[in-house]
Design an enzyme around this catalytic site. Structure first.
Site, mmCIF file in Angstrom:
data_model
loop_
_atom_site.group_PDB
_atom_site.id
_atom_site.type_symbol
_atom_site.label_atom_id
_atom_site.label_comp_id
_atom_site.label_asym_id
_atom_site.label_seq_id
_atom_site.Cartn_x
_atom_site.Cartn_y
_atom_site.Cartn_z
ATOM 1 C CG HIS A 91 -8.155 12.692 -9.858
ATOM 2 N ND1 HIS A 91 -8.208 12.047 -8.724
ATOM 3 C CD2 HIS A 91 -9.304 13.548 -9.735
ATOM 4 C CE1 HIS A 91 -9.141 12.229 -8.028
ATOM 5 N NE2 HIS A 91 -9.652 13.349 -8.563
ATOM 6 C CG ASP A 147 -3.445 3.654 -2.266
ATOM 7 O OD1 ASP A 147 -4.093 3.067 -1.614
ATOM 8 O OD2 ASP A 147 -2.896 4.584 -1.456
ATOM 9 C CG ASN A 167 -5.093 11.349 -6.708
ATOM 10 O OD1 ASN A 167 -4.906 11.307 -7.748
ATOM 11 N ND2 ASN A 167 -6.358 11.212 -6.396
ATOM 12 C CG ASP A 175 -5.110 8.400 -13.589
ATOM 13 O OD1 ASP A 175 -5.264 7.699 -12.302
ATOM 14 O OD2 ASP A 175 -5.880 8.901 -14.069
ATOM 15 C CG ASP A 222 -2.083 1.287 1.147
ATOM 16 O OD1 ASP A 222 -3.015 0.831 0.624
ATOM 17 O OD2 ASP A 222 -1.657 2.229 1.899
#
Length: 650
Positions: free
Chosen positions: A267, A297, A262, A271, A254
């Protein structure tokens, strides 16, 4: 010539493609065996009717050779497994079959014409029938190999027609022409059937390709190109249920700081971070390691046949180090950080779901206690899980309402030296588990779906106790991160406040940044609804998260509570400046500010000098039952001041 080449390139004449060639071999397998049986029986019958009328080599030797050849080829095709052939092997065998079919047709037609030269009209008629049946049988049985069918038809029909036309017998001329006409019609039908076979096969291949593509997409994460959660669990189930049950490890990774990246960079940047993370993780994949993106994530890995826990822990640590390396967003490097949880099969569990839960628990332990490191699930964690399950069961049990209670910690107005508010804090003492920490049972309630019951139960108790407070003292109550996003809980809170008769303007609901991060829009709607009743809203633990300032700007807050962590450095010049800056921010935004964690008189003095209005901490008073609090308030009169603050402390 161009038209001829075009015609020869059409399906009946075109060379079989690899995948079509294998399908042709599968279809031909049973048909060619029947063809060789037909030729053998007919040859024996023709030889039998000519016994004694022709030399023995025509009626005995030649049929014996033909039957032997047919038997050998039929046995070969019967043993053949076309589905195991490669594309090249299928094409070679089709070419060989075509050559042998034409060669055998030359031999059979020459032999039958030679026999026709002997005997009477019946024997000659039998020879003509043999040739016609041979052509028809070849056309039908070689439908899926039209090149061979056309070659055999051309050889047999051509030779027979020439023989009939040159015989000088009108009957034989008519038989030759009639046989040729029937053969032409059947060849046309064969061509159409083969064309339909090709189209059907190609459509099946295309359907299969699309199905495989859909299956691949269904098992692939579109952003990173890694296998997705479904594919990961399919592999996990296969490993857990495989024969032999070889040991393997399940790892969950994680990204620790993906959320603020983010939120801060957008975004598209998020990404890019996920794609780069996927590429780095894919570099560790191999024959013994399968990786996947599980969602958000979170990533996973399956490590087959690890030597021991130390080896697989070291391997997972190397992955974490690779994922912690800076990722460039243009000219800006960002570091996501990475924590991992590990579970070994069969030590941590034998079922896929059980194993995943153990790895997830180990990940949770890493993020809570040793962020950025790998935690291997152990027996100690197993004991903790049993305790968590007992807590979850107790949260749904009938004794919770009697065991759980609310303690209250006073909040002081440093300007007037009066207690103006108390914060309700849940305390739970279970009859077998003993005292359970609030953060532990709240987290358990969120996991097992008992948070609605817990919140409403505690709020009812707190409002009932608060009714005993002087009217100038308000109540502050904490909401869980799940409460604001649950319309059922928000409606219940409004109903409980109305039923209690407690003035909503004296009630403050404290929210954490985590509560707002779950679903910001729904949280904002809930806040507006609560404020419409007169309830005040406070942002708790301000400054401890990544986006606190953003929420102060975007939400209609009434109060801010500065996190207790800032008190540790308050005596330093830098620490004092930070707190002074936050206080000035709250004044500019017309927000009430409460400083938590005040434990010494020096801290209180500094805060008063900085103009801080409201303070809370052990110096002012420890959490206590309402009865004790009312007694202390009665003893101290208006509120603590110097020695009075000490007397109010527990």
């Amino acid at each position: 010539m161009g038209r001829i080449r075009t015609r020869l390139a059409e399906p009946p004449f075109a060379r079989a493609e690899g995948r079509i060639a294998v399908r042709q071999m599968i279809e031909l397998r049973t048909q060619i065996v029947s063809l060789y049986a037909l030729l053998s029986v007919n040859a024996c019958a023709l030889a039998f009717t000519h016994l004694g009328l022709t030399p023995p080599w025509l009626t005995l030797a030649c049929p014996a050779v033909f039957v032997a050849l047919c038997a050998a080829r039929a046995l070969h095709w019967w043993r053949l497994k076309p589905e195991t052939l490669t594309e090249a092997q299928a094409r070679r065998r089709l070419r060989l079959t075509t050559v042998l079919a034409i060669a055998l047709s030359v031999g059979f037609v020459a032999w039958s014409i030679a026999l026709g030269a002997h005997g009477g009209p019946y024997e000659q008629g039998h020879a003509a029938i043999f040739i016609a049946i041979t052509v028809i049988g070849c056309i039908f049985c070689l439908t899926h190999l039209p090149v061979a069918a056309f070659g055999v038809t051309l050889v047999v029909t051509g030779a027979f027609l020439i023989h009939c036309l040159t015989s000088g017998n009108g009957v034989f001329v008519a038989i030759g022409l009639n046989t040729t006409f029937v053969t032409v019609v059947m060849v046309r039908i064969l061509a159409n059937n083969y064309r339909a076979f090709i189209e059907l096969t190609q459509s099946q291949f295309e359907a299969q390709r699309l199905a495989e593509e859909n299956a691949r997409q269904a098992l692939t994460d579109s952003l990173t190109g890694l296998p997705n959660r479904r594919a990961f669990f399919q592999q996990l189930e296969a490993l857990a249920s495989a024969d032999g049950r070889a040991p393997f490890a399940l790892a969950i990774f994680d990204l620790d700081r993906f959320k603020p990246i983010n939120d801060s960079y957008g975004h598209n940047a998020g990404d890019h971070v996920l794609r780069e993370t996927g590429q780095r993780l894919a570099a560790f994949a191999g024959a013994e390691v399968a990786v996947a993106r599980l969602g958000g994530d979170e990533f996973g890995a399956l490590i087959r046949r690890p030597a021991d826990g130390a080896e697989v822990t070291a391997f997972s640590t190397r992955i974490c180090e690779a994922l912690r390396a800076p990722i460039w967003l243009g000219e800006t490097p960002v570091v996501t950080g990475c924590s991992a949880g590990l579970a070994l099969y069969p030590d941590a569990g034998r079922r896929a779901a059980e194993l995943f839960d153990r790895a997830d628990y180990a990940l949770y332990h890493s993020k809570l206690n040793q962020r950025g490191r790998t935690t291997l699930f152990s027996q100690e964690h197993e004991s903790a899980i049993r305790t968590e399950r007992a807590i979850e069961a107790a949260l749904h049990g009938p004794y919770l309402v009697h065991e759980i209670e609310v303690h209250y910690q006073p909040i002081l107005d440093a300007g007037t030296n009066r207690v103006v508010m108390v914060e309700g804090l849940a305390r739970w003492t279970h009859f077998t588990l003993g005292r359970i920490a609030p953060d532990r049972f709240v987290a358990a309630a969120e996991r097992c779906g008992a948070i609605h019951r817990l919140t409403t139960l505690l709020l009812r108790k707190a409002l009932a106790d608060a009714a005993r407070l002087p009217p100038e003292i308000g109540l502050s109550f904490n909401l869980s991160s799940h409460d604001l996003t649950s319309s059922e809980t928000v409606v219940a809170i409004l109903g409980i406040v109305r039923e209690s008769g407690f003035d909503p303007r004296r009630l403050t609901l404290e929210l954490t940044e985590t509560a707002l991060m779950r679903d910001f829009e729904r949280a904002r709607e809930a806040i507006t609804l609560l404020q419409a009743l007169g309830i005040r809203i406070a942002l708790d633990d301000f400054g401890s998260g990544y986006s606190s300032l953003s929420y102060v700007h975007r939400l209609p807050l009434d109060k801010v509570k500065i996190d207790r962590s800032f008190m540790a450095d308050l005596s330093s010049r830098q620490g004092e400046r930070i707190v002074a800056t936050i206080l000035e921010l709250c004044r500019n935004l017309d927000l009430s500010c409460i400083v938590e964690g005040v434990e010494t008189a020096d801290q209180l003095a500094i805060l008063r000098r900085l103009g801080c209005r409201y303070v809370q901490g052990y110096l002012i008073g420890r959490p206590m039952r309402m009865t004790s609090l009312l007694e202390r308030l009665g003893e101290t009169g208006t509120g603590p001041d110097g020695g009075r603050a000490q007397r109010l402390s527990a």
